[in-house]
Design an enzyme around this catalytic site. Structure first.
Site, PDB file in Angstrom:
ATOM      1  N   HIS A 152       0.809  -1.219   0.000  1.00 53.05           N
ATOM      2  CA  HIS A 152       0.000   0.000   0.000  1.00 53.05           C
ATOM      3  C   HIS A 152       0.845   1.273   0.000  1.00 53.05           C
ATOM      4  CE1 HIS A 152       0.372  -0.048   4.523  1.00 53.05           C
ATOM      5  NE2 HIS A 152       0.393   1.256   4.330  1.00 53.05           N
ATOM      6  N   ASP A 165       0.143  -7.579   1.451  1.00 50.44           N
ATOM      7  CA  ASP A 165       0.564  -6.186   1.620  1.00 50.44           C
ATOM      8  C   ASP A 165       2.085  -6.063   1.637  1.00 50.44           C
ATOM      9  OD1 ASP A 165       0.205  -3.474   1.783  1.00 50.44           O
ATOM     10  OD2 ASP A 165      -0.067  -3.429   3.947  1.00 50.44           O
ATOM     11  N   SER A 201       4.645   2.689   7.862  1.00 51.70           N
ATOM     12  CA  SER A 201       4.300   1.531   7.050  1.00 51.70           C
ATOM     13  C   SER A 201       5.483   1.074   6.209  1.00 51.70           C
ATOM     14  CB  SER A 201       3.121   1.851   6.128  1.00 51.70           C
ATOM     15  OG  SER A 201       1.951   2.044   6.867  1.00 51.70           O
TER      16      SER A 201
END
Length: 373
Positions: free
Chosen positions: A108, A138, A216
């Site tokens: 992402h 992911d 992230s």
């Protein structure tokens, strides 16, 4: 007599004025004296840092160069001139996977980007190429061309043996504040999270080490500085950090990333049979079994060679049930999702043991996993 009185009055007035002047000047004099006496306070020796502080500092200094800052751009078209130009899309984190320039991050972080740049801790900045991605996990792998002084890859640990309460450390770039260290513990294991696109990521590590937007793709480390997960998301009703963060376990990362590097995508392992969740639920309700029914065996697969049987449909519309998978490697299965969760811990070429029910008898079969169609 009169002159003496005037003289005494004059000198008395002068004395009163002098006293008033002195009284008004007293604060200034006091401040001047204090200013002359003001010196730096003596420093109290601190002594040695605590052992856990030393360990944390050493962990950060040893690992930070393996962590990178990722900035992505998005191509847009000017509706008037039709010119194409790039605008900033977002930022994230990543880490060095090996010695040839592969960088691991979240999918992402780079999803929807037209370009990505990777900045090292020493300020060097490189254009990144997307090598492969697995949206279901992911995870994504980028590659940069580092001509010299390549940073060391992060040390890789394990996640299957993690315990709730272990220390956890996150290094990343929250809100663009580069190379930030946060710490906490492993709060829980085997969590699931549904993403905005509806995909469900399972077997996540939960941690209270602060994870915020920009973290992230960064590494979650144990107290030995080994990678135990990839920070991926937070749970927050308000959108701000609320003490619950999630990381993809390193055992999953260490299985998926080599495939992304080699093939550019994740090759899902399969039993070589066809199953369907909705049909399976209907069959369970009608026939009263607990497990997963095989609908069809794919020709030429290990499953066919092992003699597994699918559903037999007769011309009159009646059918004979196929084999029912009861467990895989001793792990019970109750749904198609259970089967896929178990297989997600394996790779193509692994061999698993199925316990199946056929005509009320339990049979064990060894099946080599093959690429899903």
């Amino acid at each position: 007599m009169h002159d003496r009185y005037l003289s005494r009055l004059f000198f008395t007035s002068i004395a009163i004025m002098a006293l008033l002047f002195f009284w008004q000047s007293l604060p200034w004099i006091e401040e001047a004296i204090i200013a002359q006496q003001a010196t730096p306070r003596p420093v109290t020796p601190r002594g040695d840092l605590a052992a856990d502080e030393k360990a944390t500092i050493e962990l950060f200094e040893r690992t930070k160069d393996s962590v990178v800052y990722i900035a992505t751009l998005k191509a847009v078209v000017d509706p008037w001139t039709r010119d194409i130009y790039s605008i900033p899309r977002g930022t994230g984190s990543g880490f060095v996977w090996d010695g040839v320039g592969h960088i691991v991050t979240n999918f992402h972080v780079i999803e929807g980007a037209s370009e990505a740049r990777v900045r090292l801790s020493d300020g060097r900045d490189y254009h990144a190429v997307l090598i492969g991605a697995s949206p279901a996990h992911d995870l994504a792998v980028l590659r940069i061309n580092i001509p010299f002084k390549r940073p060391s890859p992060v040390m890789v640990g394990t996640s299957h043996d993690l315990k709730v309460g272990q220390k956890a450390f996150a290094i990343g770039n929250p809100f663009g504040l580069d190379w930030t260290l946060t710490s906490g513990i492993v709060s829980a294991l085997d969590r699931s999270m549904t993403e905005s696109n509806g995909a469900v990521i399972r077997h996540l590590i939960q941690t209270d080490a602060a994870i915020n937007p920009g973290n992230s793709g960064g590494p979650l480390l144990d107290s030995a500085g080994r990678l135990i997960g990839v920070n991926t998301a937070i749970f927050s009703p308000s959108g701000a950090y609320a003490g619950i963060g999630f990381a993809i376990p390193v055992d999953t990362v260490n299985r998926i990333v080599p495939q992304l590097i080699a093939y550019g995508k994740y090759i899902e392992p399969s039993l070589g049979v066809e199953m369907d969740e909705r049909i399976n639920r209907l069959a369970q309700a009608r026939l009263g079994f607990d497990g997963v029914m095989i609908l069809r065996v794919v020709p030429g697969t290990s499953a066919e060679k092992a003699g597994l049987r699918g559903v037999t449909v007769y011309p009159d519309g009646s059918f004979y049930p196929g084999d029912i998978i009861i467990s895989i490697d001793g792990k019970p299965v109750h749904s198609v999702r259970d089967v896929r969760d178990i297989l997600d811990h394996h790779k193509v070429g692994d061999t698993v043991t199925l316990e199946i029910s056929r005509n009320g008898r339990l049979i064990k079969k060894r099946i080599m996993l093959e690429p899903a169609e």
